[in-house]
Design a protein around this motif. Sequence first.
Motif, short mmCIF file in Angstrom:
data_model
loop_
_atom_site.label_atom_id
_atom_site.label_comp_id
_atom_site.label_asym_id
_atom_site.label_seq_id
_atom_site.Cartn_x
_atom_site.Cartn_y
_atom_site.Cartn_z
N THR A 13 -3.41 11.00 1.09
CA THR A 13 -3.53 10.76 -0.34
C THR A 13 -2.78 9.48 -0.69
OG1 THR A 13 -1.55 11.97 -0.99
CG2 THR A 13 -3.60 13.24 -0.80
N THR A 14 -3.05 8.94 -1.86
CA THR A 14 -2.30 7.76 -2.32
C THR A 14 -0.83 8.08 -2.52
OG1 THR A 14 -4.26 6.87 -3.42
CG2 THR A 14 -2.13 6.05 -4.17
N SER B 151 1.61 1.64 5.34
CA SER B 151 0.24 1.99 4.97
C SER B 151 -0.18 1.17 3.76
CB SER B 151 0.16 3.48 4.63
OG SER B 151 -1.08 3.80 4.03
N VAL B 152 -1.39 0.63 3.81
CA VAL B 152 -1.89 -0.17 2.68
C VAL B 152 -2.86 0.62 1.81
CG1 VAL B 152 -1.52 -2.31 3.93
CG2 VAL B 152 -3.77 -1.20 4.01
N GLY B 153 -3.06 1.89 2.14
CA GLY B 153 -3.90 2.73 1.32
C GLY B 153 -4.19 4.04 2.03
N ASN C 139 1.05 5.36 -8.33
CA ASN C 139 -0.29 4.98 -7.88
C ASN C 139 -0.26 3.69 -7.03
OD1 ASN C 139 -3.03 5.71 -7.75
ND2 ASN C 139 -3.57 4.22 -9.32
N HIS C 140 0.80 3.54 -6.27
CA HIS C 140 0.93 2.35 -5.43
C HIS C 140 0.04 2.46 -4.20
CE1 HIS C 140 5.18 1.26 -7.07
NE2 HIS C 140 4.21 0.80 -7.83
N ASN C 141 -0.55 1.33 -3.81
CA ASN C 141 -1.34 1.31 -2.58
C ASN C 141 -0.45 1.32 -1.35
OD1 ASN C 141 -2.44 -0.69 -4.78
ND2 ASN C 141 -4.24 0.14 -3.76
N TYR C 142 0.61 0.51 -1.39
CA TYR C 142 1.39 0.26 -0.19
C TYR C 142 2.58 1.23 -0.11
CZ TYR C 142 -0.92 -4.28 0.43
OH TYR C 142 -1.84 -5.29 0.62
N CYS D 221 11.99 5.47 2.41
CA CYS D 221 10.59 5.30 2.08
C CYS D 221 10.50 4.33 0.91
CB CYS D 221 9.98 6.65 1.69
SG CYS D 221 8.24 6.61 1.24
N ALA D 222 9.45 3.51 0.88
CA ALA D 222 9.28 2.54 -0.20
C ALA D 222 7.81 2.45 -0.57
CB ALA D 222 9.81 1.17 0.20
N SER D 223 7.54 1.98 -1.79
CA SER D 223 6.15 1.81 -2.21
C SER D 223 6.01 0.64 -3.15
CB SER D 223 5.62 3.09 -2.88
OG SER D 223 6.14 3.23 -4.20
N SER D 224 4.81 0.09 -3.24
CA SER D 224 4.56 -1.03 -4.14
C SER D 224 3.05 -1.23 -4.31
CB SER D 224 5.17 -2.32 -3.60
OG SER D 224 4.36 -2.88 -2.59
#
Lengths: 115, 115
Positions: free
Chosen positions: A70-71, A49-51, A28-31, A91-94
């Motif tokens: 989508t998130t 992407s920030v959301g 459920n990361h925004n970024y 790809c990365a997320s946070s």
Amino acid sequence: NAGVTQTPKFRILKIGQSMTLQCTQDMNHNYMYWYRQDPGMGLKLIYYSVGAGITDKGEVPNGYNVSRSTTEDFPLRLELAAPSQTSVYFCASSYPEGGSGNTIYFGEGSWLTVV
Amino acid sequence: AQKITQTQPGMFVQEKEAVTLDCTYDTSDPSYGLFWYKQPSSGEMIFLIYQGSYDQQNATEGRYSLNFQKARKSANLVISASQLGDSAMYFCAMRSAFGNEKLTFGTGTRLTIIP
């Protein structure tokens, strides 16, 4: 706990073909971020992407497109593949910086060769 | 604009010695985070340590510590008692907290531990 999942792991493309690298995260990361890493080099930001519904260009966006409907998902599209796009893609997320945003999770990478 | 500089392309260190990997950064944002990642030859990006710009104390994680000198804009990684498994590429990265959420990487330092 899957984390960040990238597919495919390996792909060979012919010049001029198109393809989509898939990236999904279950935290459920925004970024979310897409990077490319050329042999022996550092990581260069392609798009981020920030959301959901929001994307922005990084250092090297030419030849790529992204969407964030989508998130969870942040696919990277390569249009008209060129040999210069031969690279490893991460790809990365946070979460946002600060608070819980002190860990950025990476996928395992996608090795792409354009011939 | 954000910029991360790693001035050591490669380092050789004797096993069991401590090693310092240099990282300097440039930003005008008041709040930001600094990250170190390890990339072994297998290619994955492994998170090591995080330092927030407002954290009063230097971050530590096991054998890793971050020597944060805010006035000098430096965020050096210290690895104590180096091991053969520490041989890898090490990347410093930075992200701002407000309005500039790009995660920017340095060019990396290749660390080789000598038995």
